[in-house]
Design an enzyme around this catalytic site. Structure first.
Site, short mmCIF file in Angstrom:
data_model
loop_
_atom_site.label_atom_id
_atom_site.label_comp_id
_atom_site.label_asym_id
_atom_site.label_seq_id
_atom_site.Cartn_x
_atom_site.Cartn_y
_atom_site.Cartn_z
N VAL A 127 -4.38 -0.64 5.33
CA VAL A 127 -5.01 -1.79 4.69
C VAL A 127 -3.95 -2.48 3.84
O VAL A 127 -3.26 -1.84 3.04
CB VAL A 127 -6.19 -1.37 3.80
CG1 VAL A 127 -6.83 -2.59 3.15
CG2 VAL A 127 -7.22 -0.59 4.61
N CYS A 128 -3.81 -3.79 4.03
CA CYS A 128 -2.92 -4.60 3.20
C CYS A 128 -1.49 -4.03 3.21
O CYS A 128 -0.91 -3.80 4.26
CB CYS A 128 -3.49 -4.69 1.80
SG CYS A 128 -2.77 -5.97 0.75
#
Length: 337
Positions: A127-128
């Site tokens: 994520v990210c």
């Protein structure tokens, strides 16, 4: 079994967003009389201080026998399960991002655990800025990947073996999934649910969470024209001039004169620096300017199209669909302040 790896200064929503998606799916299935399909848990490595003062905290299989607490970048303390043995059964390993990702990537013990755990997992996700940790572990080499729009160029520079894509909300390449910034982890989790359990259940979870199952457009709608940033040293002044004259003729001859080059030389050097033709770059800058006016002003769409140099609403609509996968009207409806 889904493990979400956290670490000190992790981005809180990178952890809790996907976690809530899986928990919501479990609730929906349980309400229908079924067995919850997911067993999600947050895992973290015990701090060095805790390990040194607690004999026997690590087991022979590479896991830990006591839990850990990490403080997220938002200041909230998370109590996580210990790192499991590297050979324990696992479906999905998901790595969160956040300001602490650099320190986590520099931890040789944690990085070796990630590498070995990834081998055991059926799929790996980030994520990210968690993509930076996966890249440092060598798990993104030769893979297409996404990360937060503001750090795409940095990821590509530091890890040239990674094929960074700046626009997608998430990227699926084989057994590896990576998502764009922060809330995109929720989009990624919904896509995993759709792959596992079908569209109907994923859509039900999205509705409950008041989310798009597949949100329209990419993350370029939240950022500047990313592909032009790598050329700012050479063509930054030209881009400033373009932005100040969007409503005027910005043809190739005009741009070449402004850059003090021949048309042929300018076209070649500009494409080498940006990966775009001058015409496509002008379109991106016009779309970016129109995007800001749509979200920050009440000007009619026709007036915005004229001010940004599109000439007509239809030309602007085609540009928006090509770059943002959304019409100007849809964009305004979703992002107008």
């Amino acid at each position: 079994m889904i493990e979400i790896l956290a670490f000190p200064a992790v981005q809180l929503l990178d952890v809790t967003g996907p976690l809530q998606v899986f928990a919501t799916v479990n609730d929906l299935v349980a309400e229908a009389g079924g067995a919850p399909p997911y067993a999600p848990r947050v895992v973290a490595r015990r701090s060095n201080d805790a390990q040194s003062s607690d004999a026997g905290s690590t087991d022979p299989g590479g896991g830990e026998t006591a839990g850990a607490s990490v403080t997220a970048s938002a200041g909230l303390r998370l109590f996580a399960d210990p790192l499991p043995p590297v050979d324990a059964a696992l479906d999905t390993l998901m790595v969160a991002g956040g300001p602490g990702v650099e320190a986590a990537s520099a931890d040789p013990v944690l990085m070796e655990w990630v590498r070995q755990r990834a081998v055991r997992a059926c799929r790996v996700a980030s994520v990210c800025t968690g993509a930076f940790l996966l890249a440092a572990a060598g798990l993104l080499d030769g893979k297409r990947a996404a990360t937060h729009w503001s750090l795409c160029a940095d990821l590509a520079r530091r890890f040239p073996a990674v094929r960074v894509e700046p626009d997608p909300i998430f990227v699926h390449d084989g057994a590896v999934w990576t998502s764009a910034g922060v809330t995109a982890g929720i989009d990624l989790a919904l896509a995993l649910v759709e792959q596992d359990l079908g569209r109907s259940l994923a859509l039900a979870a999205a509705r409950y969470l008041v989310m798009f199952l597949k949100r329209p457009g990419g993350q370029a709608q939240f950022s500047a024209a990313l592909s032009l940033q790598t050329a700012e040293d050479r063509f930054g002044a030209l881009h400033d001039w373009i932005n100040a004259h969007l409503d005027q003729d910005i043809s190739l001859p005009v741009l070449a004169r402004q850059a003090a080059m021949s048309e042929r030389s300018f076209s070649r050097h500009y494409a080498e620096a940006t990966g775009l033709t001058p015409a496509r770059a002008v379109e991106r800058l016009r779309v970016e300017a129109a995007r800001r006016l749509l979200s920050d002003s009440g000007l009619p769409v026709k007036r915005i199209a004229q001010r940004c140099g599109f000439g007509s609403e239809e030309t602007m609509r085609r540009g928006f669909l090509r770059l943002l996968a959304a019409t100007p009207q849809d964009y305004r409806a979703r992002f107008s302040s």
